[in-house]
Design an enzyme around this catalytic site. Structure first.
Site, PDB file in Angstrom:
ATOM      1  NE  ARG A 108      -7.506  -8.394 -10.250  1.00  0.00           N
ATOM      2  CZ  ARG A 108      -8.275  -7.482 -10.135  1.00  0.00           C
ATOM      3  NH1 ARG A 108      -8.740  -7.577  -8.829  1.00  0.00           N
ATOM      4  NH2 ARG A 108      -9.203  -6.929 -10.953  1.00  0.00           N
ATOM      5  CG  HIS A 135      -6.586  -3.178 -14.533  1.00  0.00           C
ATOM      6  ND1 HIS A 135      -7.020  -3.736 -14.702  1.00  0.00           N
ATOM      7  CD2 HIS A 135      -7.129  -2.237 -13.368  1.00  0.00           C
ATOM      8  CE1 HIS A 135      -7.854  -4.534 -14.178  1.00  0.00           C
ATOM      9  NE2 HIS A 135      -8.656  -3.559 -13.045  1.00  0.00           N
ATOM     10  CD  GLN A 138     -11.158  -0.058 -14.651  1.00  0.00           C
ATOM     11  OE1 GLN A 138     -11.669  -1.199 -14.106  1.00  0.00           O
ATOM     12  NE2 GLN A 138     -12.018   0.945 -14.823  1.00  0.00           N
ATOM     13  CG  ASP A 226      -7.336   3.036  -8.860  1.00  0.00           C
ATOM     14  OD1 ASP A 226      -7.696   2.183  -8.193  1.00  0.00           O
ATOM     15  OD2 ASP A 226      -6.012   2.343  -9.057  1.00  0.00           O
ATOM     16  CB  CYS A 264      -9.980   1.650 -12.167  1.00  0.00           C
ATOM     17  SG  CYS A 264      -9.989   1.083 -10.647  1.00  0.00           S
ATOM     18  NE  ARG A 292     -12.456  -4.092 -16.192  1.00  0.00           N
ATOM     19  CZ  ARG A 292     -12.120  -4.991 -15.958  1.00  0.00           C
ATOM     20  NH1 ARG A 292     -12.323  -4.106 -13.881  1.00  0.00           N
ATOM     21  NH2 ARG A 292     -11.412  -5.709 -15.400  1.00  0.00           N
TER      22      ARG A 292
END
Ligand code: CP
Ligand code: NVA
Length: 308
Positions: A108, A135, A138, A226, A264, A292
């Site tokens: 990340r 991402h 996700q 988000d 998310c 996830r």
């Protein structure tokens, strides 16, 4: 060839479908197991993942760690500030060194170029655990969650309302790869990454941008949003610009009556979405978080050759 998991538009459609189906299968296969028990097939016995974090995380950190434990392997959680990477060792040298010790790397990070550079020099699979640009892990959990609740995502309608951020780019890639309609409502100042939009155009993906949250939401099967301020972003004028794009119960009413709400997480309640929506009957946000784990187990299995 090394199987990296960097971005959805770079992976074959058939492989993405295999990964989603495997995520559903591995979830089903361990129903009723205590969380720390290893899967019956112990498919990554002897494998180790190095998970590098240059930004905070709750879900990605814990789900990758638990994923490796359940697969019978190990995860090493590395904060880049505690690594020589954090004090100037190059990405290239880090990639070469880690390739001698472990079997896969998840990172990340901020600049997407660090991820691609790592993958270029690693001789083991590299997984994108979020960058400023995308991402994809996700999205695998999101597609899996959508399908658990609403059946095959092909030809369904997903409507985004909010910032045109890294999640939007991965949703755009997913729309092209899983063949669903993706509508994006956002202010002009926070438009999605033009590279993702031009890829969508190139492959003929059903992706549209509008300035009206109501127009995007009309009849949709899923509303999604988000945070308004992603990690590393300045708040600037975002709260004013994004206020008209909040997902509240009134906006949910514009969608199909059986529409779901996705996010998310982490969320800023009463900003991008109201608590009434987040905790309401249409919300699937905690299934999304749980998935996830299952989806990433499938990603790891694909990268490391346990799914052909
Ligand atoms: N959704 C997500 O990636 O959460 P974390 O930042 O907690 O990992
Ligand atoms: N867009 C958010 C996603 C967090 C999981 C961020 O980049 O901070």
């Amino acid at each position: 060839m090394v199987k990296h998991f960097l971005d959805l538009h770079e992976i074959a459609k058939g492989d993405l479908r295999k990964i989603i189906d495997d995520g559903i299968a591995v979830k089903e296969a361990r129903k009723g197991f205590p969380k720390g028990k290893v899967d019956a097939d112990c498919s990554l016995d002897g494998y180790t993942l190095a998970a590098i974090f240059e930004k905070p995380s709750t879900r990605t950190r814990v789900s990758f760690d638990m994923a490796m434990r359940q697969l019978g392997g190990n995860a090493m959680i590395l904060n880049s500030n505690d690594m020589q990477l954090g004090r100037g060792e190059t990405v290239e040298d880090t990639a070469k060194v880690l390739s001698r010790f472990v079997d896969a790397i998840m990172i990340r990070t901020d600049a997407h170029s660090k991820l691609t550079e790592l993958a270029q020099h690693a001789t083991i699979p590299v997984i994108n655990g979020l960058t400023n640009d995308s991402h994809p892990c996700q999205l695998m959990a999101d597609v899996m969650t959508f399908e658990e609740h609403k059946g095959p995502i092909t030809n369904k309608i997903v409507a985004w309302s909010g910032d045109g951020n890294n999640m939007v780019s991965s949703w755009i890639h997913a729309a092209g790869q899983f063949d669903f309609e993706f509508r994006i409502a956002c202010p002009e100042e926070l438009d999605p990454d033009p590279r993702a939009l031009s890829w969508a155009k190139e492959v003929g993906a059903n992706v549209h941008v509008t300035r009206s949250a109501e127009e995007a939401a009309a009849g949709a099967d899923c509303l999604v949003t988000d945070t308004w301020v992603s990690m590393g972003d300045d708040a600037g004028d975002r709260h004013n610009l994004l206020a008209p794009f909040q997902i509240d119960e009134k906006l949910m009413e514009k969608a199909a009556t059986d529409a779901i709400f996705m996010h998310c997480l982490p969320a800023h309640r009463e900003e991008e979405a109201t608590t009434a929506v987040m905790d309401g009957p249409q919300s699937v946000i905690f299934d999304e978080a749980e998935n996830r784990l299952h989806a990433q187990k499938a990603v790891l299995r694909w990268c490391l050759g346990a799914i052909s």
